[in-house]
Structure formats: C-alpha cells, structure tokens
Design a protein around this motif. Sequence first.
Motif, PDB file in Angstrom:
ATOM      1  N   GLY A  85     -74.500  23.657  12.503  1.00 52.42           N
ATOM      2  CA  GLY A  85     -75.281  22.837  11.469  1.00 52.42           C
ATOM      3  C   GLY A  85     -76.786  22.959  11.609  1.00 52.42           C
ATOM      4  N   PHE A  86     -77.284  23.919  12.589  1.00 48.93           N
ATOM      5  CA  PHE A  86     -78.645  23.950  12.989  1.00 48.93           C
ATOM      6  C   PHE A  86     -79.387  25.099  12.701  1.00 48.93           C
ATOM      7  N   ASP A  87     -78.833  25.862  11.250  1.00 43.59           N
ATOM      8  CA  ASP A  87     -79.607  27.073  10.809  1.00 43.59           C
ATOM      9  C   ASP A  87     -80.164  26.519   9.600  1.00 43.59           C
ATOM     10  N   SER A  88     -81.165  27.517   9.131  1.00 43.76           N
ATOM     11  CA  SER A  88     -82.132  27.072   8.139  1.00 43.76           C
ATOM     12  C   SER A  88     -82.487  28.606   7.356  1.00 43.76           C
ATOM     13  N   ILE A  89     -83.193  28.441   6.276  1.00 42.25           N
ATOM     14  CA  ILE A  89     -83.457  29.343   5.597  1.00 42.25           C
ATOM     15  C   ILE A  89     -84.604  30.215   6.346  1.00 42.25           C
ATOM     16  N   GLY A  90     -84.594  31.700   6.617  1.00 48.94           N
ATOM     17  CA  GLY A  90     -85.789  32.153   7.192  1.00 48.94           C
ATOM     18  C   GLY A  90     -86.659  32.813   6.292  1.00 48.94           C
ATOM     19  N   ASP A  91     -87.869  33.177   6.743  1.00 46.96           N
ATOM     20  CA  ASP A  91     -88.721  34.036   5.870  1.00 46.96           C
ATOM     21  C   ASP A  91     -89.207  35.283   6.406  1.00 46.96           C
ATOM     22  N   PHE A  92     -88.134  36.144   6.591  1.00 49.48           N
ATOM     23  CA  PHE A  92     -88.256  37.303   7.126  1.00 49.48           C
ATOM     24  C   PHE A  92     -88.683  38.430   5.848  1.00 49.48           C
TER      25      PHE A  92
END
Length: 474
Positions: free
Chosen positions: A323-330
């Motif tokens: 539960g420590f992931d998020s949306i990335g802006d790659f």
Amino acid sequence: MDNSVLKQQKFLSEDFLLQNEFGRLLYHNHAAHQPIIDYHCHLSPQAIADNHTFANISQSWLAGDHYKWRAMRTLGINEKYITGSASDEQKFQKWAATVPYTLRNPLFHWTHLELQRYFDIDQLLTTNTAQEIYQETTAKLQTQDYRVIGLTKKMNVEVICTTDDPTDDLAHHIKAKNQGDGPKLYPTFRPDKAYAVENSKTYTKYLSQLESVSGIMISRYSDLLQALAQRIDFFHNHGCRLSDHGLEQLYYFESDPYDIENLFKKVLTGQQLDVAEVQYFKFRTLVSLSKMYHSKGWTQQFHLGALRNTNERMLSKLGPDTGFDSIGDFSQARALAGFLNLLDKTDQLSQTILYNLNPADNEVFATMTGNFNDGSVKGKVQYGSGWWFLDQKDGMEKQINALSNMGMLSCFVGMLTDSRSFLSFPRHEYFRRTLCNLIGRDVANGELPADEAWLGKIVSDICYHNAKNYFKFG
C-alpha cells in the motif's frame, strides 16, 4: 424545507448508478446476466484448486487488500490492526470503524456491494453493526456454498486468469483443471523478475530458481532467453494464452549502445548496472519475449505508470505490495511507439493491451492503440480498462470516454478485477452499470438513437463476448 430536496434514490438499489431509463434497460436486459471473464487478477490458484474455506471475513476480505490498508492508515489506525498481530475480529472491527469515513471513495461502494451480493446483507457496515456482520458472514463462510468455488459461482464467473511467475510449477492450475469444477482457471506469464537487474544480488538468486525449473544452466544471456522460452512452452501447454508486465514505462533504443552479453556478465559477477544499462537490458529482453508470445498466438499486457515502494521505512518493515505505491508521471508516448513499431516492422506484434495509471495519459494510450491496429484482428491493440487507482467510477468514465472519442468502444474487451480477494467480482457489476449509464445518457440527450437491439448487443459484447472471442481460451 422543500420536501423534494429530501427525495433520493435508495442507496445501492437495483438501479444503483443508473440515472436514466435507457441505461437501466441496457443494464438489466443486456449486461447484468453476462458471465464474467476475469482475465487479469492476483487471486490464489491454490485457493481455487483446494476450494478453500475462509475462517472468517477478515481472511477473505482484508488480508492482502492494500486498498483497505491505505484507508485505515489514513484514518490513523495502528498497523497492529492492519497487517499486525491483532486478531482477525479486531482487524474487522477497525475496518468497520473506517468504512463510514470512506464516503466518495470506491471502497464505500465496493464494501456494501460485496456484503449485498455475496451475503445478502443490506446493513451499512459501522462500529455498531460490525459484530453482527462479522458473525453472520463468518458463519456463512463455513458452508459449502461459501467456499471459494461457491463464491465464484455466485458471481457467474466463467474464467479466471491468475498472475504467475515463470518459475511456477502450475501444480494448482493442473489440479483445478483435473477437478473440472468451478470457473476455468488459466495462468498468466508474468516475467518481471526475469529482467529486474536493478539489484544484482536478488537477480542472481532468481536465476538459480529459473535454472532449477527449466533445467538450463544460465551462464550467458542467450541461456536466459532459452530458459524463458522453455517456460513459455510449459505455460502454453497448460493453457496460458496471456502474458503480463508491470513497468514504470516501456523503453526503446534505435541502436545498440551496449553488448547485451557483457551486461549480463556484469550482473552475474555482482556489478550494478547504471540506469541506461538497466533500461537497455529490459528493452532487449522484452522485445525477445514479445516475439516469443507472437509465435504462440498469445496476448501481451503492459501495465505502465506505477511509482512503487515509495516509503522505504515501510518497505523494509512490510515488504512490497503493501500500500505504498502511487501514480507516476513517467514519459510514455515516444518509447511506447518505438517499442510497438519495432515489433510491427517484422509483423511480430501480438495482440496487446495497454493500461495506464496516470489519467493524464488517457488520450495518449487511447490514440496509441489505433497506430497498430492492422485489420488482422478485431481490436488487436486494446486500450485497457481503468486500472488500480483508476478503477473507480470517475476513472472508468474517463477511460470509456477517451476510448470512445479516440478509438472504438464497441471493440473493447471490458473490465477485470486486478484483485487479491475472492469477494471483488462485483467490480464487474460496478463497471457494467457505469458503462450502461453513460450510453443511456447519450440516448437521453439525443446523441444516440434509442435502439435497444443494437446498443444492447454492443453492451453485451463489451461485458463478455469481445473478451471471449479475443482471448480464445481452450
């Protein structure tokens, strides 16, 4: 106060999310009864093969569900009651205390949909109802109809595709097939660890496992590809027709700046590759894998855009996928186009599904699919359903609208759960209601004709028939 202000649709009524008459007609007549093909999830194949009995609702509902864990942490609940030493009933009590505060988060809808659809419980889950609901659901879960196979039958699940590492022996898939009860169970080839060269120590341990199951000594890069080809053959012989890959982004190199065998030797000797070398290794390996998939007639899936394991303290304490992931802006478009084009040049581009996690990339992904649809297969390259942080009502609507505007919604292979819980299949219902409401709204606005036969067929295709025809499971 004007009494009309107080009028509202009953919460989770039979017309939940259906805000127009034609949408209600489409859902009840054409979508609701369609079987479920869940072509991407993280369910346990052993639980299916063993027809597992859950001891209580916490074990079937809270264990492994990092969506719920994130909400509980946000509310200030101690980790003891989330992944820690508290009893299952204590954890459920804490989740029940959290639920009222999840309003407008999809967890509020999913929680009560699942209580209704599986357990016929119409009560709201709160601290006041928690004990009664815990006891009622736990008692039902001990009965035959509430073992794993029974849970899937309640939701009319026809196909489940799990997510499996190349080193898996697929014993549980084989057992489930031989038993012949319940949904058809197929493995999905998920080779992320086979090109995870960021950590050479972890990677060489994985290679030892791959050597063991393939029977191939891996001392050169060409040996790695041979071992992976052997595992693809093994998976194919046991019904696999899908691969899946979780990446920040795809990579593409027009030329070969490195010798791949030399990079592989560096990893084997414990040397760390730099960022560009890691990207090149992943690129070369994925291209080779994609060509193998094409030779087998598989569909490949790319889940792109997650920024994973951002909290080092909690990663060291609990491990990944907690539960420590998020949306990335790659950056996605240029390398994605180059990668797909490289395979298409030699006509070795498989059926492909692209999922984005950043909603800012919706139109990028929706238009990318059209670049490589060549008329050979209906919807050969798909813009995948709203995924992870985007599999809620707003995310689904935006994905459907982007696909409709930039591509062909009618060719879409529909929803999946991407879940670790056997109580998550109402997410298909959530999607189907959202889809029917959007199309019904267009009819109500005079933007589509009120032709039930035509629109009903398209809805049923998206909910079931497109996936059935696209994947061609045996």
